[in-house]
Structure formats: structure tokens, C-alpha cells
Scaffold this motif. Structure first.
Motif, PDB file in Angstrom:
ATOM      1  N   GLY A 277     -23.411  19.382  17.234  1.00  0.00           N
ATOM      2  CA  GLY A 277     -23.356  20.006  15.913  1.00  0.00           C
ATOM      3  C   GLY A 277     -24.337  19.354  14.955  1.00  0.00           C
ATOM      4  N   ARG A 279     -27.039  17.456  15.653  1.00  0.00           N
ATOM      5  CA  ARG A 279     -28.435  17.651  16.053  1.00  0.00           C
ATOM      6  C   ARG A 279     -28.897  19.078  15.726  1.00  0.00           C
ATOM      7  NH1 ARG A 279     -30.979  16.605  22.016  1.00  0.00           N
ATOM      8  NH2 ARG A 279     -33.087  17.265  21.534  1.00  0.00           N
ATOM      9  N   GLY A 280     -28.060  20.043  16.113  1.00  0.00           N
ATOM     10  CA  GLY A 280     -28.422  21.440  15.859  1.00  0.00           C
ATOM     11  C   GLY A 280     -28.591  21.701  14.381  1.00  0.00           C
ATOM     12  N   SER A 281     -27.654  21.165  13.565  1.00  0.00           N
ATOM     13  CA  SER A 281     -27.721  21.393  12.124  1.00  0.00           C
ATOM     14  C   SER A 281     -29.008  20.813  11.556  1.00  0.00           C
ATOM     15  CB  SER A 281     -26.534  20.743  11.424  1.00  0.00           C
ATOM     16  OG  SER A 281     -25.338  21.282  11.930  1.00  0.00           O
ATOM     17  N   GLU A 283     -31.802  20.320  13.118  1.00  0.00           N
ATOM     18  CA  GLU A 283     -32.962  21.081  13.554  1.00  0.00           C
ATOM     19  C   GLU A 283     -33.089  22.383  12.779  1.00  0.00           C
ATOM     20  OE1 GLU A 283     -33.424  19.301  18.040  1.00  0.00           O
ATOM     21  OE2 GLU A 283     -32.718  21.356  17.781  1.00  0.00           O
ATOM     22  N   VAL A 284     -31.937  23.016  12.550  1.00  0.00           N
ATOM     23  CA  VAL A 284     -31.966  24.263  11.778  1.00  0.00           C
ATOM     24  C   VAL A 284     -32.429  23.976  10.347  1.00  0.00           C
ATOM     25  CG1 VAL A 284     -30.518  26.078  10.813  1.00  0.00           C
ATOM     26  CG2 VAL A 284     -30.302  25.464  13.208  1.00  0.00           C
ATOM     27  N   ARG A 287     -36.110  23.452  10.393  1.00  0.00           N
ATOM     28  CA  ARG A 287     -36.857  24.678  10.668  1.00  0.00           C
ATOM     29  C   ARG A 287     -36.963  25.578   9.448  1.00  0.00           C
ATOM     30  NH1 ARG A 287     -37.775  25.959  15.995  1.00  0.00           N
ATOM     31  NH2 ARG A 287     -38.038  28.125  15.449  1.00  0.00           N
ATOM     32  N   SER A 295     -27.321  27.432   2.615  1.00  0.00           N
ATOM     33  CA  SER A 295     -27.308  26.970   4.014  1.00  0.00           C
ATOM     34  C   SER A 295     -27.336  25.450   4.057  1.00  0.00           C
ATOM     35  CB  SER A 295     -28.530  27.480   4.761  1.00  0.00           C
ATOM     36  OG  SER A 295     -28.623  28.858   4.640  1.00  0.00           O
ATOM     37  N   LEU A 299     -24.529  23.363   6.027  1.00  0.00           N
ATOM     38  CA  LEU A 299     -24.883  22.563   7.194  1.00  0.00           C
ATOM     39  C   LEU A 299     -24.638  21.077   6.947  1.00  0.00           C
ATOM     40  CD1 LEU A 299     -28.131  24.431   8.252  1.00  0.00           C
ATOM     41  CD2 LEU A 299     -26.014  24.335   9.533  1.00  0.00           C
ATOM     42  N   GLU A 306     -18.666  16.279  11.134  1.00  0.00           N
ATOM     43  CA  GLU A 306     -18.854  15.837  12.517  1.00  0.00           C
ATOM     44  C   GLU A 306     -19.007  14.321  12.601  1.00  0.00           C
ATOM     45  OE1 GLU A 306     -17.834  18.117  14.251  1.00  0.00           O
ATOM     46  OE2 GLU A 306     -19.436  19.235  15.214  1.00  0.00           O
TER      47      GLU A 306
ATOM     48  N   ILE B  16     -20.875  23.711  15.111  1.00  0.00           N
ATOM     49  CA  ILE B  16     -21.861  24.290  16.030  1.00  0.00           C
ATOM     50  C   ILE B  16     -22.045  25.770  15.700  1.00  0.00           C
ATOM     51  CG2 ILE B  16     -22.332  24.820  18.450  1.00  0.00           C
ATOM     52  CD1 ILE B  16     -20.982  22.218  19.189  1.00  0.00           C
ATOM     53  N   GLU B  18     -21.656  27.128  12.868  1.00  0.00           N
ATOM     54  CA  GLU B  18     -22.365  27.217  11.594  1.00  0.00           C
ATOM     55  C   GLU B  18     -23.875  27.101  11.790  1.00  0.00           C
ATOM     56  OE1 GLU B  18     -20.980  27.782   8.572  1.00  0.00           O
ATOM     57  OE2 GLU B  18     -23.077  27.929   7.920  1.00  0.00           O
ATOM     58  N   PHE B  19     -24.290  26.087  12.563  1.00  0.00           N
ATOM     59  CA  PHE B  19     -25.737  25.925  12.690  1.00  0.00           C
ATOM     60  C   PHE B  19     -26.347  27.011  13.559  1.00  0.00           C
ATOM     61  CE2 PHE B  19     -25.353  23.215  16.579  1.00  0.00           C
ATOM     62  CZ  PHE B  19     -26.405  23.717  17.310  1.00  0.00           C
ATOM     63  N   THR B  22     -26.634  30.076  11.250  1.00  0.00           N
ATOM     64  CA  THR B  22     -27.696  29.922  10.259  1.00  0.00           C
ATOM     65  C   THR B  22     -29.066  29.949  10.932  1.00  0.00           C
ATOM     66  OG1 THR B  22     -26.153  28.485   9.128  1.00  0.00           O
ATOM     67  CG2 THR B  22     -28.385  28.538   8.282  1.00  0.00           C
ATOM     68  N   GLY B  23     -29.188  29.135  11.985  1.00  0.00           N
ATOM     69  CA  GLY B  23     -30.478  28.999  12.641  1.00  0.00           C
ATOM     70  C   GLY B  23     -30.944  30.303  13.260  1.00  0.00           C
ATOM     71  N   TYR B  26     -32.069  32.807  10.726  1.00  0.00           N
ATOM     72  CA  TYR B  26     -33.414  32.493  10.246  1.00  0.00           C
ATOM     73  C   TYR B  26     -34.464  32.986  11.217  1.00  0.00           C
ATOM     74  CZ  TYR B  26     -32.738  29.888   5.990  1.00  0.00           C
ATOM     75  OH  TYR B  26     -32.468  29.556   4.714  1.00  0.00           O
ATOM     76  N   GLU B  27     -34.111  33.002  12.494  1.00  0.00           N
ATOM     77  CA  GLU B  27     -35.056  33.488  13.491  1.00  0.00           C
ATOM     78  C   GLU B  27     -35.064  35.012  13.544  1.00  0.00           C
ATOM     79  OE1 GLU B  27     -37.257  31.583  15.100  1.00  0.00           O
ATOM     80  OE2 GLU B  27     -36.411  30.017  13.805  1.00  0.00           O
ATOM     81  N   SER B 108     -31.575  20.936  22.250  1.00  0.00           N
ATOM     82  CA  SER B 108     -32.488  21.061  21.124  1.00  0.00           C
ATOM     83  C   SER B 108     -32.519  22.534  20.723  1.00  0.00           C
ATOM     84  CB  SER B 108     -33.863  20.573  21.552  1.00  0.00           C
ATOM     85  OG  SER B 108     -34.849  21.276  20.852  1.00  0.00           O
ATOM     86  N   PHE B 109     -32.607  22.779  19.428  1.00  0.00           N
ATOM     87  CA  PHE B 109     -32.545  24.164  18.965  1.00  0.00           C
ATOM     88  C   PHE B 109     -33.738  24.967  19.491  1.00  0.00           C
ATOM     89  CE2 PHE B 109     -32.634  27.583  15.763  1.00  0.00           C
ATOM     90  CZ  PHE B 109     -31.334  28.023  15.907  1.00  0.00           C
ATOM     91  N   ASP B 110     -34.905  24.310  19.591  1.00  0.00           N
ATOM     92  CA  ASP B 110     -36.086  24.986  20.135  1.00  0.00           C
ATOM     93  C   ASP B 110     -35.839  25.433  21.570  1.00  0.00           C
ATOM     94  OD1 ASP B 110     -37.653  24.818  17.913  1.00  0.00           O
ATOM     95  OD2 ASP B 110     -38.412  22.815  18.410  1.00  0.00           O
ATOM     96  N   LEU B 113     -33.674  28.434  21.630  1.00  0.00           N
ATOM     97  CA  LEU B 113     -34.430  29.644  21.279  1.00  0.00           C
ATOM     98  C   LEU B 113     -35.258  30.123  22.473  1.00  0.00           C
ATOM     99  CD1 LEU B 113     -35.634  28.821  17.669  1.00  0.00           C
ATOM    100  CD2 LEU B 113     -33.873  30.455  18.351  1.00  0.00           C
TER     101      LEU B 113
END
Lengths: 479, 229
Positions: A277, A279-281, A283-284, A287, A295, A299, A306, B16, B18-19, B22-23, B26-27, B108-110, B113
Motif C-alpha cells: 500500500g 509503495r503503491g501510494s 508511486e501514484v 506519477r 488525491s 493517499l 499503513e 491498496i 485507494e492507490f 487513484t493511480g 490517472y492513467e 511497482s506501479f509501473d 501498468l
């Protein structure tokens, strides 16, 4: 030698010891029996010759009037040649000696008959003193020869000995028999030893090979393969019992190993999920979400949650490992009534919506760690708050059960389903329900509570109360 | 450009979810999220989605079982499984129960994706087009060639990445920090001035003297306008 003996295999060692014992006992038995038979034959021969000689001598004594002691010196010396000849046969030669150990008659007439040899002084004196059983062996012309001496008396049983008859025999028949017997025995001994050692080696191997299975199974278990079991052939012998115990041990090991594996997998899950959670947050956010205030706030809040969760899990894991060492328990006298009153005040903020009733027991003092005690109750109360609808009444009480103080926390919530009831004390086990207040526990609360109770020498149990609510009991020793 | 594509996320951890929400928004994806397997299955039957992102450890039904149920209904939706478990046995179990891909947490978010793009490409929902036309500019992601009014332009890799990002997200205002993160990675330590330098060179090469193509939003960042204002 001693050192190298240590390193040879058990099979060789056992066979070696067994062979040595076998050789010793067989050789001893054969020598003993050979000697016995030889002795028997000799005795037999002596008594045979003696019984043959006795009537001849007695007849000779009476015929030549030697019964009268006064006439002996004259008559004895002149009448002996005939007697000696009478007593001599193919393998046997008789010689008659006077008191002075002088040979006065020799029965040997033919050259094939053995030459006579005078006896030793010692044996001669023995015979002269009246001893009938003087037997000895001597080599004559390279052959072992049996000699025996017969004292000459005027009458049987008389103390007066006037001469000695020496009868010697080569015992060639007996020697022949004994030689054959000996050969036979040596052959038998060799065969017995050979068979004994070979069969012994095979039998020892057969039994020790069963141990080979243990080695193979041990190696498999070491490779974390717990499906292997040792076949028990005989439940009574030592190897069978060992195999049974071994199998039980494998099952136990498997249980412990699986629990350990489950524990680490669960611990990893509890640590990795919040990290995912976070790490993803991040990165988002990186980005581009950081540009949007809404947001960004959501986040960031999530990440904060977490991080708190990670800290909580770490704390609880540390708590569990700390409690494995009972020296970390600081027992001191706790006056239960005051303790519960204090706890009630402290717990108020957590259970603001739940009415709390106290069911007081006897006022007494127990030996306990007050910090742990408070932590146990806190865990139990937060479970009630998490899993029950708001406003569920809670009862906290205590009583004496034999030499234990029993404390219980009961609620009137939905209860725990039967399948879960057996597992609630396992670390990371979570009852399948969505937590009401959103804060997700790691499933360590009751596991911790159990460790804390057990560290103080007590036990903890959980029950469903007749389809309505749950009660957790835990006990603490009074003394 | 991903506006047509809808993704269902079934995951019980709220952060998780949430991101991801959101992420992925955005994409440009349309994202719906539920916390339990039951809700997920129900929603999947009611609406149609292009992709399912599924956690294995759910409070009610586990991810493997959900995969099996979906496949037993002959539902062909691509499924991406998420799990903390990294063992080969779990991956095999996941793929065997009907999932199309497996990603272990923390990811990793990348990477996520990229997996999503690959799954969509395979299922045909995401056209694997490599040439993107935007106004006068045509960009080929495969050959990494850029044409402006059918004339080839030479761009450095950084400039190409910048232009690709702008063309994929027209009209969106990127701050310098975001551009830095997207182009140079999250752990880049330099100042944001480097972005201004690259934008300057890009504008020069695209012949954007009036800053109408790549527009500066003062105190915020840059945005790309394919049609000249």
C-alpha cells in the motif's frame, strides 16, 4: 588400533566380537571334550590292565608262598621271571623291581615288544609307600607311553610292600581312536566356525539393514519431505519400537514445521500488505497524483494508516517473541479489586458505546505481572469492540476455581462460528468478518493474550455462550 | 486514450484499493473497486469489465476460487492475480485456476501498468497500436521516430519520453516534479530545472516558437495542446 576400531561399521564390529566369542567357546569345548575322552580311555585302559593283572599276581604270590613275610627276601628274587612274562603282551611290558629299585625281571622277550624303562624316583617311592594308583606318562622311543605301578604285597590290603611291578603300554589303539576323533573334531570346528561367522554376519546385516531405512528416512525428513514413514514389521522388538517412535516424531516435526512455515508466511503477509500500500501510494503520488490536493490527502492518510499498522504488527510480533522467555515476566502482588477499578477507568475511552458490568469475586491478592494483565484484558476488550455491534454489553468478572483465580470477559455479540473456535489462538488467525471500525488487526491479539497468560502460569479458553455472545476465561495461579 | 477501458479491482486492503483507484484513474482507466469476493462476483455478472485485478487473500472467498467460478461461467475476462505469496506453487495454482497473470506484492506501479497493458493487448481490448497521431505530430513508439508535418525530427531519448507522455495525456497539466518522476524515475535527486531545459529543446525541435503546442502554466507546470489554441 583402538581408534580405528571406533570408525569401522557396527556390522563389522558386531561380527568381529561375535566371531571371537564363537571361536573361543568352540575351541574351549572341543579341547575340553578331547581331554575328557582321552582321560576316560586312559582310565579304562589302566583298570582293564589292572583287573587282568590282579588275579595273575595274586595267584603267583600264593603259589610261590610269598604270603609269609619272613620267606619273601629269599623266594621273591628267584621266582619273578615267569610273572613278568605272564604280564607282558603285544603292547604291554611288565618289569618287576625290588625295594631298591633294581630290575629283577623283564617280561620283554621279542624285539617288537617295547623296551622297558625304570620309573622315576618320585613315582617309585609313591608306589613303595603303598599307593595303588600311580600312573604317569613318558616318551619311550618317541611314543607317548602310559606307565602304571602296582605295589607287591603278601596279601591284598597288607601294609608291607616288598616290590613293585611296572606295567607300561603304548596305547596305540587308543591313540588311533583319539587321532581320528581329533581330526573329526577339528573339521567340525572349522565348519561350525565358518558357518557360524557367515550366518552371523548375514543375520547381523539383516537386522542392521533395517536401520538403513532410518538413515534414508532421516535424510528425507532433513530435506523437508515429511511424507516418509518407516514400515513397522514387528511391534515388539527394539527396532519396531524405535520405528514407531520415529514415525510419531516425524508427525510432530511436520506439525511444528508447518506451524512455523505458516507463521512466517502469515508474518510476511502482514508486513508486505501495508508495504504494498505504501509503495503503491508513493508511486501514484510521484506519477502525478501529488498535484491534486484531494488525491494527495487520501493517499497520504492511507500511507499513515499503513505505517501505523506496520508498527502495530511489529510490536505484537516482538511481544510474542519476548514472552517466549518467561524471565521477562515481572510478578508482583496485585490486589485484584483495585486493579479492576483502575482498568475500568482506563478502558473507558475504548468502549465508550459499550456498557460494562463488573461481576466481582472475592477481594484478594494474586502474584501476577500487572502490565501483562492489563494487556490481556485490553486485547480481549478490543476484540469485543472490533467484532460486536456498537452498544454490545460487556461483563468483566472474577472468581476462585481451586487454586486459580479465573477472570472472564463476556459479551452478547454474535459469537464465533464453530470452525473458527479451535483456531482463534493461532497467530494471525482472523475470524472471517469485516472489522467494524475499519482498523484491521493482524490476528495476533488472542495469540498474544494466550502467551501472556501462559507466561504467568495460567490457561486461557474461549466459549460460545448459548448462541449469544462469547466468553473468554483465563486463569492465574494464586500462589 | 484509455477512457473506454474499465477495470474491476477486488482487494480487501483499503489503502491498496485507494492507490490502485487513484493511480489507474490517472492513467485513464475506469476503475471500480470492491472489498469482498462475493461483491466482486456479483458486480462482474451485472456489468462488463475489460480486466479484473484480484487479490488472493480475501475475507470471504479466496482468489483462486473466484477465478475458478468465473471460468466455470465461461467468462473470458483477463484476470490479474495479486498476492504476497511468491512461491512457484502459488503462481502455478493461480494460473491453473484460471488467472492470466500473477503479480506478487509489493509490486511497482509501473510493473502493474505494464502487466495491465500486456493483458489488454492480448485480449484485444487495448489495440497494440504503435503509431500515435496528435495534430500535426505523429509518434511511433516502436521505431521511436517522430514526424512533424510528415517531416522526421531527431529527438533525444529524454525528449522522446517527454513528448510521448504529453501525447498520451493531452491537455493535462504536469508539474515539473511529476515530469521529473515520470521521465527520470522516482529516485532522481537533481533539481527540476533540467525539465525546463528539455522542454526548451523539444519546443525548438517541434518548431513551437509561440509555446502553443507545449504551453507553460505559470507556477504549475506544462501541458500539451494538440490543436493550436
Amino acid at each position: 588400533m583402538k581408534k580405528s576400531f571406533k570408525y569401522i561399521s557396527l556390522k563389522t564390529k558386531l561380527t568381529f566380537l561375535y566371531s571371537v566369542l564363537l571361536i573361543l567357546s568352540v575351541v574351549f569345548i572341543s579341547f575340553y571334550s578331547y581331554w575328557n575322552i582321552w582321560d576316560l580311555f586312559t582310565q579304562n585302559e589302566v583298570s582293564h590292565l589292572r583287573s587282568k593283572a590282579k588275579p595273575i599276581i595274586e595267584h603267583w604270590v600264593s603259589v610261590h608262598g610269598l604270603t609269609d613275610i619272613s620267606s619273601i627276601p629269599v623266594k621273591f628274587t628267584s621266582q619273578t621271571a615267569l610273572l613278568a612274562q605272564d604280564l607282558t603282551s603285544k603292547n604291554t611290558v611288565a618289569v618287576i623291581l625290588t625295594k631298591d629299585k633294581k630290575i629283577i625281571a623283564d617280561g620283554r622277550r621279542l624285539p617288537e615288544e617295547p623296551i622297558s624303562v625304570p620309573p622315576d624316583d618320585l613315582h617309585f617311592k609313591k608306589a613303595m609307600s603303598g599307593i595303588n594308583e600311580v600312573i604317569f606318562w613318558k616318551n619311550r622311543e618317541g611314543k607317548p607311553t602310559l606307565f602304571f605301578l602296582i605295589p607287591l604285597r603278601p596279601r591284598p590290603g597288607s601294609g608291607h610292600v616288598f616290590g613293585v611291578i611296572q606295567i607300561s603300554t603304548t596305547l596305540s589303539d587308543i591313540n588311533e581312536v583319539l587321532f581320528r576323533y581329533g581330526t573329526m573334531q577339528v573339521t567340525a570346528v572349522v565348519i561350525i566356525l565358518f558357518l557360524g561367522i557367515v550366518i552371523g554376519y548375514w543375520l547381523i546385516g539383516l537386522n542392521l539393514n533395517k536401520l538403513q531405512k532410518f538413515t534414508v528416512t532421516c535424510q528425507e525428513v532433513a530435506k523437508e519431505n515429511f511424507t516418509q514413514r518407516i514400515e513397522v514389521e514387528n511391534h515388539r522388538d527394539e527396532i519396531g519400537k524405535l520405528a514407531e517412535s520415529f514415525n510419531i516424531m516425524i508427525v510432530k516435526l511436520e506439525t511444528i514445521f508447518n506451524a512455523q512455515k505458516r507463521f512466517s508466511a502469515n508474518a510476511a503477509h502482514e508486513l508486505l500488505t501495508p508495504l504494498t500500500g505504501i509503495r503503491g501510494s508513493f508511486e501514484v503520488l510521484f506519477r502525478g497524483a501529488q498535484d491534486d490536493p484531494e488525491s494527495r490527502e487520501k493517499l497520504s492518510k492511507g500511507m499513515y494508516q499503513e505505517v501505523n499498522r506496520l508498527i502495530r504488527v511489529c510490536d505484537q510480533l516482538l511481544g510474542l517473541s519476548r514472552l517466549e522467555n518467561s524471565s521477562n515476566v515481572g510478578k508482583q502482588p496485585v490486589f485484584i479489586c483495585d486493579f479492576i477499578q483502575d482498568f475500568r477507568l482506563r478502558i473507558c475511552p475504548l468502549i465508550k458505546n459499550n456498557p460494562l458490568a463488573i461481576s466481582a469475586g472475592p477481594f484478594l491478592t494474586v502474584q501476577a505481572d500487572p502490565d501483562l494483565l492489563e494487556q490481556i484484558l485490553l486485547n480481549l476488550f478490543s476484540n469485543v469492540v472490533c467484532h460486536c455491534p456498537p452498544g454490545t454489553p460487556i461483563v468483566l468478572g472474577w472468581k476462585i476455581v481451586s487454586s486459580y483465580l479465573e477472570i472472564w470477559v463476556s459479551d452478547e455479540g454474535p459469537g464465533i462460528d464453530k470452525d473458527s473456535l479451535d483456531h482463534v489462538f493461532e497467530p494471525f488467525y482472523r475470524v472471517n468478518s469485516i472489522e467494524k471500525n475499519g482498523e484491521k488487526g493482524a490476528g495476533l491479539g488472542l495469540a498474544l493474550a494466550r502467551s501472556m497468560v501462559e507466561a504467568q502460569g495460567g490457561t486461557i479458553k474461549v466459549f460460545n455462550e448459548n448462541s449469544k455472545g462469547t466468553t473468554v476465561y483465563f486463569s492465574l495461579p494464586l500462589f | 486514450m484509455n477512457g473506454e477501458i474499465s477495470i474491476l479491482v477486488v482487494e480487501d486492503d483499503p489503502v491498496i484499493v485507494e492507490f490502485l483507484q487513484t493511480g489507474l484513474k490517472y492513467e485513464g482507466y475506469k476503475v471500480s473497486a470492491v472489498h469482498t469476493g462475493k461483491d466482486g462476483l456479483q458486480l462482474l455478472l451485472q456489468e462488463s469489465f475489460h480486466l479484473l485485478i484480484l487479490d488472493i487473500m480475501l475475507p470471504d472467498i479466496d482468489g483462486f476460487e473466484i477465478c475458478r467460478r468465473i471460468r466455470s461461467l465461461e467468462h473470458a475476462i483477463p484476470i490479474l492475480l495479486l498476492s504476497v505469496k511468491k512461491e512457484i506453487a502459488d503462481r502455478v495454482n493461480g494460473l491453473d485456476s484460471g488467472a492470466d497473470d500473477y503479480l506478487s506484492k509489493p509490486f511497482s506501479f509501473d510493473e502493474l501498468l505494464a502487466h495491465i497493458r500486456a493483458l489488454l493487448r492480448r485480449s484485444g481490448a487495448h489495440p497494440g497500436q504503435t503509431k500515435i497521431q496528435s495534430g500535426d505530430i505523429c509518434l511511433d513508439t516502436q521505431t521511436r521516430k517522430v514526424y512533424s508535418k510528415n517531416e522526421s525530427i531527431d529527438l533525444t531519448p529524454t525528449e522522446f519520453s517527454l513528448l510521448e507522455l504529453f501525447i498520451h495525456n493531452p491537455y493535462r497539466v504536469f508539474t515539473r516534479e511529476t515530469l521529473l518522476n515520470r521521465i527520470f524515475g522516482y529516485s532522481y535527486d537533481g533539481g527540476t530545472n533540467i525539465i525546463d531545459v528539455h522542454i526548451y529543446h523539444l519546443r525548438k525541435k517541434l518548431d513551437d516558437k509561440s509555446h502553443q503546442l507545449i504551453c507553460t502554466h505559470y507556477a504549475v507546470g506544462y501541458a500539451f495542446y494538440p490543436e493550436k489554441k
